[in-house]
Design a protein around this motif. Structure first.
Motif, PDB file in Angstrom:
ATOM      1  N   ASP A  50       0.828  -1.209   0.000  1.00  0.00           N
ATOM      2  CA  ASP A  50       0.000   0.000   0.000  1.00  0.00           C
ATOM      3  C   ASP A  50       0.861   1.257   0.000  1.00  0.00           C
ATOM      4  OD1 ASP A  50      -2.388  -1.259  -0.133  1.00  0.00           O
ATOM      5  OD2 ASP A  50      -3.089  -0.739   1.871  1.00  0.00           O
ATOM      6  N   HIS A 164      -9.345   7.304   4.267  1.00  0.00           N
ATOM      7  CA  HIS A 164      -8.107   7.130   3.486  1.00  0.00           C
ATOM      8  C   HIS A 164      -7.339   5.983   4.146  1.00  0.00           C
ATOM      9  CE1 HIS A 164      -8.574  11.318   1.832  1.00  0.00           C
ATOM     10  NE2 HIS A 164      -9.080  11.546   3.025  1.00  0.00           N
ATOM     11  N   SER A 170      -5.231   6.938   0.110  1.00  0.00           N
ATOM     12  CA  SER A 170      -5.592   7.400  -1.223  1.00  0.00           C
ATOM     13  C   SER A 170      -6.754   8.397  -1.218  1.00  0.00           C
ATOM     14  CB  SER A 170      -5.974   6.190  -2.079  1.00  0.00           C
ATOM     15  OG  SER A 170      -6.592   6.580  -3.277  1.00  0.00           O
ATOM     16  N   LYS A 172      -8.373   9.112  -3.986  1.00  0.00           N
ATOM     17  CA  LYS A 172      -9.363   8.478  -4.855  1.00  0.00           C
ATOM     18  C   LYS A 172     -10.230   7.498  -4.077  1.00  0.00           C
ATOM     19  CE  LYS A 172      -7.173   8.793  -9.425  1.00  0.00           C
ATOM     20  NZ  LYS A 172      -6.638   8.004 -10.562  1.00  0.00           N
ATOM     21  N   GLU A 173      -9.604   6.746  -3.176  1.00  0.00           N
ATOM     22  CA  GLU A 173     -10.369   5.795  -2.360  1.00  0.00           C
ATOM     23  C   GLU A 173     -11.395   6.537  -1.507  1.00  0.00           C
ATOM     24  OE1 GLU A 173      -9.741   2.437   1.153  1.00  0.00           O
ATOM     25  OE2 GLU A 173      -8.183   3.920   0.751  1.00  0.00           O
ATOM     26  N   ASP A 176     -14.471   7.609  -3.339  1.00  0.00           N
ATOM     27  CA  ASP A 176     -15.346   6.541  -3.799  1.00  0.00           C
ATOM     28  C   ASP A 176     -16.478   6.368  -2.781  1.00  0.00           C
ATOM     29  OD1 ASP A 176     -16.474   3.885  -4.246  1.00  0.00           O
ATOM     30  OD2 ASP A 176     -14.732   3.516  -5.527  1.00  0.00           O
ATOM     31  N   ALA A 179     -16.250   4.091   0.247  1.00  0.00           N
ATOM     32  CA  ALA A 179     -15.537   4.494   1.458  1.00  0.00           C
ATOM     33  C   ALA A 179     -16.508   4.825   2.581  1.00  0.00           C
ATOM     34  CB  ALA A 179     -14.637   5.697   1.173  1.00  0.00           C
TER      35      ALA A 179
END
Length: 433
Positions: A50, A164, A170, A172-173, A176, A179
């Motif tokens: 990660d 995150h 992230s 982007k995560e 989403d 999340a």
């Protein structure tokens, strides 16, 4: 030697020493990083994978920057610093400041303010395998951290990694909608289920699959509740679904008073505020002024106006309020049925119960700490009506989900009321026999 040349020579020497020391520090840092990676590739490879995929790795922010340098071997693993939100703030100050002002920062304190929390297994609360798994969010005091550490819980230390997730952290995560799914789903707040099966959600997934044009509107959780990446978020009605001042409609106001009594915010005997009102205020569990309520509602309306006409949005909110009144009147009727059982001595105060009156903040623990043999089923039905079905009824309206609004919300509340009436009739018929 002239004075000017002397000063110049000193600066040259200092610059040289600085460059040497900086180079040595960089070499030490690289050495530490390699040592961390070589070990953790064996014992926790997911962390290394990660981190390597993260923006932190690209920016050369490595293990020691967050975890310190005290931990150097397997034997002293406990010395590794687990970073809290203040470490994240060193680089992300704006997001930190927004988070501090928002409701997510109050998650841990809200959990511990609930009387039921202290009756339930530690593993579910402090251990994070139940309510504490989501309510871990919130900046903790040193005293709170020490208490957790003393119980053996080292990992409930940071809120940022709820969205995150470590060690990718992230953006982007976190953007989403999945999340949000872990916490905003299930029994008492199924926003994920409501949104994902609403028109908003189905358009989002259609767009994700390439079945909608790139420019088509397909709002997700963050677009409405964290517009422009703002980490401060709250809603007008709040989690408890109550407000002050009371609604102008007298019938609705009376129903909300009854619900406030069942929440222990108003004394059921006198109608006066209890100490819980200050807790609700401190933890922002409800909007307690018209200005606060209107501000949050108008902020949400502004989000809706991005896609819809003002007339359409205003009508939807007005319709929601009219429906909300009927929901609350249904619940208040059920509360009064159970309250009358206390009044007539058929139910009696027990355990930690403050008043001979149902208390929603004990959840399914309707023994109020007196022991499982003192549980009252009729109060469990009443709690489910409030926490499960009322939540679905009113939240689904704002999340534009017709099926949840009716079958999972209103219809189930009607069923609950019918069961409570039947149970009360049986209890009255058998009382004293």
């Amino acid at each position: 030697m002239k004075k000017g040349k002397c000063f110049l020579s000193i600066w040259v020497v200092l610059a040289f020493l600085f460059s040497v020391s900086y180079s040595m520090a960089a070499q030490d840092e690289e050495k530490i990083k390699k040592a961390c990676i070589s070990c953790h590739e064996k014992i926790s490879p997911g962390q290394v994978m990660d981190w390597r995929a993260s923006k932190h790795a690209a920016e050369d922010i490595s293990c020691a920057d967050c975890h310190g340098t005290a931990h150097t071997s397997v034997k002293d693993a406990a010395k590794a610093k687990l970073p809290d939100e203040h470490v994240c703030a060193e680089c992300h100050q704006e997001q930190f400041d927004q988070f501090v002002r928002g409701k997510h920062n109050l998650g841990w304190k809200a959990l511990n303010a609930l009387p039921v929390t202290h009756l339930e297994p530690d593993e579910l609360m402090e251990g994070g395998k139940g309510c504490g798994g989501c309510h871990n969010m919130g900046i903790k005091s040193e005293e709170e951290k020490q208490k957790l550490h003393a119980q053996g819980y080292r990992y409930q230390n940071n809120s940022c990694d709820e969205c995150h997730t470590r060690h990718a952290f992230s953006k982007k995560e976190a953007l989403d909608p999945h999340a949000c799914q872990q916490c905003h789903m299930g029994y008492d707040h199924p926003q994920w289920e409501m949104w994902s099966s609403s028109k908003h959600g189905t358009r989002y997934f259609a767009k994700l699959a390439g079945n909608l044009p790139e420019g088509a509107a397909a709002p997700k959780c963050q677009d409405c509740h964290m517009p422009n990446g703002d980490h401060e978020n709250r809603t007008a009605w709040g989690f408890l679904g109550v407000r002050l001042p009371l609604p102008e409609d007298k019938d609705w106001a009376a129903a909300q008073v009854t619900i406030l009594k069942a929440l222990g915010v108003l004394d059921p005997m006198t109608g006066k505020p209890t100490a819980r009102l200050q807790v609700v205020k401190d933890l922002q569990l409800a909007r307690l002024t018209k200005e606060d309520f209107d501000r949050e509602r108008n902020k949400m309306k502004q989000v809706c106006y991005r896609c819809h006409s003002k007339d359409y949005v205003d009508f939807q909110f007005k319709q929601a309020d009219q429906y909300y009144k009927q929901i609350d009147m249904l619940l208040a009727e059920a509360i009064n049925i159970v309250a009358d059982l206390y009044k007539d001595g058929i139910l009696k105060k027990r355990g930690n119960q403050a008043y001979p009156y149902p208390d929603f903040l004990y959840f399914m623990r309707t023994d109020y700490g007196a022991g499982y043999d003192k549980l009252e089923y009729i109060e469990q039905v009443l709690f489910e009506m409030y926490m499960k079905h009322r939540m679905r009824a009113y939240q689904s309206f704002f999340h534009i989900n017709p099926d949840y609004a009716y079958w999972y919300g209103w219809a189930m509340m009607v069923k609950d009321l019918g069961e409570i009436k039947e149970l009360a009739k049986q209890m009255r018929a058998t009382h004293g026999k």
